[in-house]
Scaffold this active site. Structure first.
Site, PDB file in Angstrom:
ATOM      1  N   GLY A   1      28.841  -8.895 -17.445  1.00 10.77           N
ATOM      2  CA  GLY A   1      27.628  -8.879 -16.643  1.00 10.77           C
ATOM      3  C   GLY A   1      27.905  -9.219 -15.190  1.00 10.77           C
ATOM      4  O   GLY A   1      29.032  -9.064 -14.705  1.00 10.77           O
ATOM      5  N   CYS A   2      26.897  -9.692 -14.494  1.00  9.12           N
ATOM      6  CA  CYS A   2      27.035 -10.026 -13.078  1.00  9.12           C
ATOM      7  C   CYS A   2      28.207 -10.983 -12.856  1.00  9.12           C
ATOM      8  O   CYS A   2      28.286 -12.042 -13.482  1.00  9.12           O
ATOM      9  CB  CYS A   2      25.745 -10.670 -12.583  1.00  9.12           C
ATOM     10  SG  CYS A   2      25.852 -11.313 -10.899  1.00  9.12           S
ATOM     11  N   PHE A   3      29.102 -10.608 -11.959  1.00  7.89           N
ATOM     12  CA  PHE A   3      30.296 -11.435 -11.770  1.00  7.89           C
ATOM     13  C   PHE A   3      30.025 -12.768 -11.092  1.00  7.89           C
ATOM     14  O   PHE A   3      30.853 -13.663 -11.148  1.00  7.89           O
ATOM     15  CB  PHE A   3      31.405 -10.678 -11.032  1.00  7.89           C
ATOM     16  CG  PHE A   3      30.998  -9.840  -9.842  1.00  7.89           C
ATOM     17  CD1 PHE A   3      29.922 -10.161  -9.028  1.00  7.89           C
ATOM     18  CD2 PHE A   3      31.737  -8.708  -9.522  1.00  7.89           C
ATOM     19  CE1 PHE A   3      29.577  -9.389  -7.929  1.00  7.89           C
ATOM     20  CE2 PHE A   3      31.420  -7.920  -8.423  1.00  7.89           C
ATOM     21  CZ  PHE A   3      30.329  -8.250  -7.625  1.00  7.89           C
TER      22      PHE A   3
END
Length: 235
Positions: free
Chosen positions: A58-60
């Site tokens: 997902g979002c880093f």
């Protein structure tokens, strides 16, 4: 950090996070951590003092923030993996058709923390491995769950661990995490690096990512480092 560099998509991500935060008392709830057993198969006694792992969950921003608080980790860089070098830019990756996934490259000391432990944290608190091509408010193949194995041993350990967790019914649904070899990692733009630490009051971070760091501290207290290891990498 130069906020003028933040792209429209990044601002949209923050706005969505704010909306989720406002409605959290109604129909939304942050992902709960899952207590899971450590991997039965892990690396042999380490010879090298430094090793790398590349994980996509997902979002880093949040994944980087979690691993920056894990003892034995010496660097965590946000970036892209799975696609080609000429498409490894945030605005292009956000289109969802480059083959890239938002990823983190973790440099660690295997004498202090094993690759298997990294995977345990990854599956337990860093993301939800049962969500296909999405995490929280973010959807698209760029948010998929994937392990980009750096060695044949890493590939073997990751696949064995997924089978172990599925066999134990550790999650309510099957794990969808892919394991892939031979994909290069490309660092993300400088304004994405250390984002959680530099922007702890962003609604997206408050709602989606700070709970993950709190879960790491709770579930892996002996491995938790209060001071995050911040990367100096910039692109």
């Amino acid at each position: 950090m130069n906020f003028k560099q933040t792209t429209f998509t990044a601002l949209l991500r923050i706005t969505v996070g704010a909306l989720l935060l406002q409605t959290a008392g109604c129909s939304f709830a942050a992902e709960d951590p899952v207590v899971i057993a450590p991997p039965q198969l892990d690396e042999a006694a380490p010879i090298a003092k430094t090793e790398t792992a590349v994980l996509s969950g997902g979002c880093f921003w949040g994944v980087q923030g979690v691993f920056q608080h894990l003892r034995g980790v010496t660097d965590v860089v946000s970036g892209y993996a799975g696609g080609e070098a000429n498409t490894a830019q945030y605005e292009t990756v956000s289109g969802g058709d480059t083959g890239h996934a938002e990823s983190v490259k973790i440099t660690f000391d295997p004498s202090q923390v094993s690759y298997g432990t990294l995977l345990q944290v990854f599956f337990s608190v860093a993301h939800n491995p049962t969500e296909l091509n999405r995490q929280g408010p973010d959807s698209g193949t760029q948010y998929r769950s994937e392990v980009f194995a750096q060695t044949p041993e890493q590939h073997r350990i990751a696949e064995a661990y997924i089978k172990q967790l599925d066999a134990a019914h550790s999650f309510g649904q099957p794990i969808v995490t892919k394991v892939e070899d031979g994909k290069a990692f490309y660092p993300a733009e400088s304004y994405h690096q250390n984002f959680l630490t530099l922007n702890p009051n962003y609604p997206y971070i408050v709602y989606n990512d700070l709970p993950k760091v709190a879960d790491l501290k709770k579930l892996f207290s002996t491995r938790y480092s209060e001071t995050p290891v911040l990367t100096k990498v910039s692109s």
